[in-house]
Design an enzyme around this catalytic site. Structure first.
Site, PDB file in Angstrom:
ATOM      1  N   GLU A  33      -1.193  -1.151  -4.810  1.00 35.65           N
ATOM      2  CA  GLU A  33      -2.473  -0.459  -4.957  1.00 35.65           C
ATOM      3  C   GLU A  33      -2.370   0.582  -6.053  1.00 35.65           C
ATOM      4  O   GLU A  33      -1.416   1.358  -6.119  1.00 35.65           O
ATOM      5  CB  GLU A  33      -2.886   0.206  -3.637  1.00 35.65           C
ATOM      6  CG  GLU A  33      -4.295   0.766  -3.715  1.00 35.65           C
ATOM      7  CD  GLU A  33      -4.829   1.214  -2.368  1.00 35.65           C
ATOM      8  OE1 GLU A  33      -4.978   0.368  -1.472  1.00 35.65           O
ATOM      9  OE2 GLU A  33      -5.088   2.419  -2.214  1.00 35.65           O
ATOM     10  N   ASP A  81       0.886  -1.167   0.000  1.00 32.52           N
ATOM     11  CA  ASP A  81       0.000   0.000   0.000  1.00 32.52           C
ATOM     12  C   ASP A  81       0.922   1.215   0.000  1.00 32.52           C
ATOM     13  O   ASP A  81       1.430   1.613   1.045  1.00 32.52           O
ATOM     14  CB  ASP A  81      -0.879  -0.017   1.256  1.00 32.52           C
ATOM     15  CG  ASP A  81      -1.871   1.135   1.261  1.00 32.52           C
ATOM     16  OD1 ASP A  81      -2.117   1.718   0.188  1.00 32.52           O
ATOM     17  OD2 ASP A  81      -2.389   1.457   2.344  1.00 32.52           O
ATOM     18  N   ASP A  91      -2.490   0.901   7.011  1.00 32.02           N
ATOM     19  CA  ASP A  91      -1.746   0.656   5.764  1.00 32.02           C
ATOM     20  C   ASP A  91      -1.171  -0.766   5.729  1.00 32.02           C
ATOM     21  O   ASP A  91      -1.041  -1.366   4.665  1.00 32.02           O
ATOM     22  CB  ASP A  91      -0.606   1.662   5.617  1.00 32.02           C
ATOM     23  CG  ASP A  91      -1.067   3.073   5.914  1.00 32.02           C
ATOM     24  OD1 ASP A  91      -1.252   3.832   4.963  1.00 32.02           O
ATOM     25  OD2 ASP A  91      -1.269   3.396   7.100  1.00 32.02           O
TER      26      ASP A  91
END
Lengths: 197, 197
Positions: A68, A7, A141
């Protein structure tokens, strides 16, 4: 198959390594977060993230990296920093010849919770259940990075089948077009001779 | 001082090396463009850009790298790709301990042409005049990279003086605050005794 989920972010970059087994079985191997100081130069922050990701790649040797995909955020400056962090992660993976796949947040949410509109708490809760974690990954995260890895493990076989099917369909279309063109060539002159009396 | 200017992009990444001399004297050392195929995987494209930039850094040994700062573009996808390309360039420079400074397009235009709203043709024209180029750098990204390097050479001394002045001002403010706090401590009790009759 082992996947590193990332992430991306300059302030906090979540990292999660997940092993996929038979069916939907998943196992957490490692989870963590890289932080870089907000007052450091951008290039130094990217270097900090890159170095840490490279050490994770060396230590855990994943077969693929799932990152992501950033589309747009309210804060353009943040979105750019996120994109740059994701870029250096993708670069580190490419240097090791690893496939890098970008998944959107809604793809990740849908894969893990069944809904593309699930909130952070739902995603974290499902990640904990799926991986049998007793302690909540912190910060969010880190949980998101694990969710990304799970999403990749579950979506990848389907994504590959789809890509193969599309390639087959394109090949059939190509052959069909070539036949049509050949047929037009053969019938063309006849038609012309027919018109000229 | 030698500067590598970079106009980042996935499809075309402009690179320009410029030497700065006394006053405003500038000399073109090298100019070029890195292209990566649009149908390649994003991580492969970033690797292609990174490898080429690293080879330029090794060959021309600039003292600093100037990169165009991306704010927002009409196409979010393009903006993200540009940010990622800029990120891997900044990373390559950070690995060599080189300072990386981001300049906005209007800063570059203003430095080179005198107007922050100059168009591409004006920028290219001024770059050719300033560097005594007989042939127009092609594509425009290559000219932009040279403009970035020139902008950096001309702005950097001023930027550093400004940063030093700001640091001095912050130090003076800090000392002043500390004195005020010390004075308040000393006068505080007196005031209290004065109120309590």
């Amino acid at each position: 198959m082992r996947v590193l989920g990332v992430d991306p972010g300059l302030t906090r970059c979540g990292l999660g390594v997940v092993d996929g087994g038979k069916g939907r079985a998943v196992r957490c191997v490692a989870v963590g977060v890289v932080r870089t100081p907000a007052d450091a130069e951008l290039s130094r922050r990217l270097l900090g993230i890159s170095d840490e990701v490279e050490s994770w790649l060396d230590k855990y040797r994943p077969a693929a990296v799932a990152v992501e995909r950033v589309f747009a955020q309210h804060n353009v400056r943040t979105a750019m920093g996120t994109a740059q962090a994701g870029g250096v992660v993708a670069l580190a993976a490419a240097r090791r010849n690893l496939p890098v796949v970008f998944h959107t947040p809604s793809e990740v949410k849908a894969a893990v919770t069944g809904s593309g509109r699930a909130d952070k708490a739902q995603v974290t809760g499902m990640v904990m259940r799926l991986l049998n974690l007793e302690v909540k990954p912190h910060p969010a995260d880190a949980a998101d990075a694990l969710a990304l890895a799970i999403c990749h493990l579950w979506r990848e076989p389907m994504r590959q089948r789809l890509a193969e099917a599309e390639a087959r369909a394109a090949e059939i279309a190509r052959v069909h077009k070539a036949r049509l063109a050949a047929a037009a060539k053969n019938t063309g002159p006849k038609k012309n001779t027919g018109v000229a009396r």
